[in-house]
Design an enzyme around this catalytic site. Structure first.
Site, PDB file in Angstrom:
ATOM      1  N   LYS A  14       0.828  -1.227   0.000  1.00  0.00           N
ATOM      2  CA  LYS A  14       0.000   0.000   0.000  1.00  0.00           C
ATOM      3  C   LYS A  14       0.850   1.260   0.000  1.00  0.00           C
ATOM      4  O   LYS A  14       0.646   2.159  -0.795  1.00  0.00           O
ATOM      5  CB  LYS A  14      -0.830   0.055   1.301  1.00  0.00           C
ATOM      6  CG  LYS A  14      -2.229  -0.404   1.204  1.00  0.00           C
ATOM      7  CD  LYS A  14      -2.926  -0.227   2.537  1.00  0.00           C
ATOM      8  CE  LYS A  14      -2.071  -0.668   3.673  1.00  0.00           C
ATOM      9  NZ  LYS A  14      -2.389  -0.551   4.992  1.00  0.00           N
ATOM     10  N   ARG A  89     -10.650   1.817   8.012  1.00  0.00           N
ATOM     11  CA  ARG A  89     -10.318   0.445   8.371  1.00  0.00           C
ATOM     12  C   ARG A  89     -11.490  -0.296   8.994  1.00  0.00           C
ATOM     13  O   ARG A  89     -11.351  -1.456   9.353  1.00  0.00           O
ATOM     14  CB  ARG A  89      -9.158   0.441   9.354  1.00  0.00           C
ATOM     15  CG  ARG A  89      -7.806   0.203   8.644  1.00  0.00           C
ATOM     16  CD  ARG A  89      -6.783   0.214   9.662  1.00  0.00           C
ATOM     17  NE  ARG A  89      -5.569  -0.457   9.614  1.00  0.00           N
ATOM     18  CZ  ARG A  89      -4.412   0.072   9.238  1.00  0.00           C
ATOM     19  NH1 ARG A  89      -4.358   1.224   8.666  1.00  0.00           N
ATOM     20  NH2 ARG A  89      -3.302  -0.581   9.428  1.00  0.00           N
ATOM     21  N   ARG A 123      10.467  -7.329   6.866  1.00  0.00           N
ATOM     22  CA  ARG A 123      10.518  -5.897   6.566  1.00  0.00           C
ATOM     23  C   ARG A 123      11.430  -5.174   7.564  1.00  0.00           C
ATOM     24  O   ARG A 123      11.395  -5.444   8.756  1.00  0.00           O
ATOM     25  CB  ARG A 123       9.078  -5.360   6.684  1.00  0.00           C
ATOM     26  CG  ARG A 123       8.865  -3.964   6.265  1.00  0.00           C
ATOM     27  CD  ARG A 123       7.443  -3.753   5.822  1.00  0.00           C
ATOM     28  NE  ARG A 123       6.461  -3.774   6.917  1.00  0.00           N
ATOM     29  CZ  ARG A 123       5.182  -3.472   6.737  1.00  0.00           C
ATOM     30  NH1 ARG A 123       4.726  -3.168   5.547  1.00  0.00           N
ATOM     31  NH2 ARG A 123       4.356  -3.505   7.754  1.00  0.00           N
ATOM     32  N   ARG A 156       9.943  -2.577  12.316  1.00  0.00           N
ATOM     33  CA  ARG A 156       8.922  -1.719  12.917  1.00  0.00           C
ATOM     34  C   ARG A 156       8.418  -2.414  14.174  1.00  0.00           C
ATOM     35  O   ARG A 156       8.311  -3.634  14.215  1.00  0.00           O
ATOM     36  CB  ARG A 156       7.759  -1.574  11.925  1.00  0.00           C
ATOM     37  CG  ARG A 156       7.606  -0.190  11.374  1.00  0.00           C
ATOM     38  CD  ARG A 156       6.629  -0.154  10.238  1.00  0.00           C
ATOM     39  NE  ARG A 156       5.269  -0.559  10.609  1.00  0.00           N
ATOM     40  CZ  ARG A 156       4.229  -0.453   9.786  1.00  0.00           C
ATOM     41  NH1 ARG A 156       4.389   0.028   8.568  1.00  0.00           N
ATOM     42  NH2 ARG A 156       3.029  -0.835  10.156  1.00  0.00           N
ATOM     43  N   ARG A 167      -3.240  -7.886  13.537  1.00  0.00           N
ATOM     44  CA  ARG A 167      -3.593  -7.034  12.400  1.00  0.00           C
ATOM     45  C   ARG A 167      -4.341  -7.830  11.331  1.00  0.00           C
ATOM     46  O   ARG A 167      -5.301  -7.335  10.749  1.00  0.00           O
ATOM     47  CB  ARG A 167      -2.339  -6.377  11.824  1.00  0.00           C
ATOM     48  CG  ARG A 167      -1.885  -5.205  12.684  1.00  0.00           C
ATOM     49  CD  ARG A 167      -0.741  -4.476  12.062  1.00  0.00           C
ATOM     50  NE  ARG A 167       0.491  -5.227  12.196  1.00  0.00           N
ATOM     51  CZ  ARG A 167       1.579  -5.039  11.456  1.00  0.00           C
ATOM     52  NH1 ARG A 167       1.578  -4.153  10.513  1.00  0.00           N
ATOM     53  NH2 ARG A 167       2.659  -5.733  11.669  1.00  0.00           N
TER      54      ARG A 167
END
Ligand code: AMP
Length: 214
Positions: A14, A89, A123, A156, A167
């Site tokens: 995204k 969301r 990531r 992160r 999530r």
């Protein structure tokens, strides 16, 4: 004027696609997650309110999210349009958004959960300049160091297995139904996000009727 929303589970690209669309078509990129991370890093009042929630990968309360989005859009610095990333969301946020703004298109990046896990857990982000890395697709030349500024690469806070499971659960329970709300009222394009970044970008442009870069 082009007004878009980009949706997709974490790790679906995204942020990458929104940044590229913003650069290419002079749109303002509004990432709600980035706004919250900025507040956490700068120890603001909002940062103190959301830090634990963001670190746990849980959703921040609708009132606060809506006021942050409204504040950001009220700057009206989006002469050519905007792309909102990470919002709405859930159905409450979607109804609020649809009452307040006309949207030209919703981009839905589709990615299976197994691929999400593989991507998100690898990531990394530069702690100095914020550049994104991925230990599978975009490795730094020197382990744990940013190629551009030499900063230390970190995961992160919310890119861990437990937060990711939260999530994904939230996404399937709350965010996916937002697509159904949009489909009734707006133009939704669904793109296969397992493809390369360039192919995803080309598909988005084609589906939205945007001129593809030369
Ligand atoms: P993201 O970078 O989009 O993954 O967002 C990071 C975190 O910010 C999320 O895990 C939430 O804690 C918070 N957040 C971002 N957007 C929203 C939203 N629309 N509603 C509630 N919480 C959000």
């Amino acid at each position: 004027m082009r007004k878009y929303v980009i949706m997709g589970v974490q790790g679906s690209g995204k942020g990458t696609q929104a940044t590229r669309l913003a650069d290419e078509f002079d749109l303002v990129h509004i990432s709600v997650g980035d706004i919250f991370r900025w507040h956490v890093q700068h120890h603001t009042k909002i940062g103190a309110q959301v830090r634990r929630t963001v670190d746990a990968g849980e959703l921040v309360g609708d009132d606060l999210v809506e006021s942050v989005v409204q504040d950001r859009l009220s700057a009206h610095d989006w002469n050519y349009g905007f792309i909102v990333d990470g919002f709405p969301r859930n159905d409450v946020q979607a109804e609020f958004f649809l009452e307040t703004y006309d949207i030209d298109g919703v981009i839905n990046l589709d990615l299976p959960d197994a691929e999400v896990e593989r991507r998100v857990l690898s990531r990394r982000v530069c702690s100095q300049c914020g550049l994104d890395y991925n230990l599978i697709a975009h490795r730094p030349e020197v382990d744990d160091r940013c190629d551009v500024c030499g900063g230390h690469l970190v995961a992160r806070e919310d890119d861990n297995a437990e937060a990711l499971a939260n999530r994904l659960r939230d996404y399937h329970a709350k965010t996916a139904p937002v697509i159904a709300i949009f489909e009734r009222k707006e133009f939704v394009v669904t793109v296969d996000a397992t493809q390369s970044k360039d192919d995803v970008f080309a598909d988005i442009c084609r589906e939205l009727g945007l001129p593809v870069e030369s």
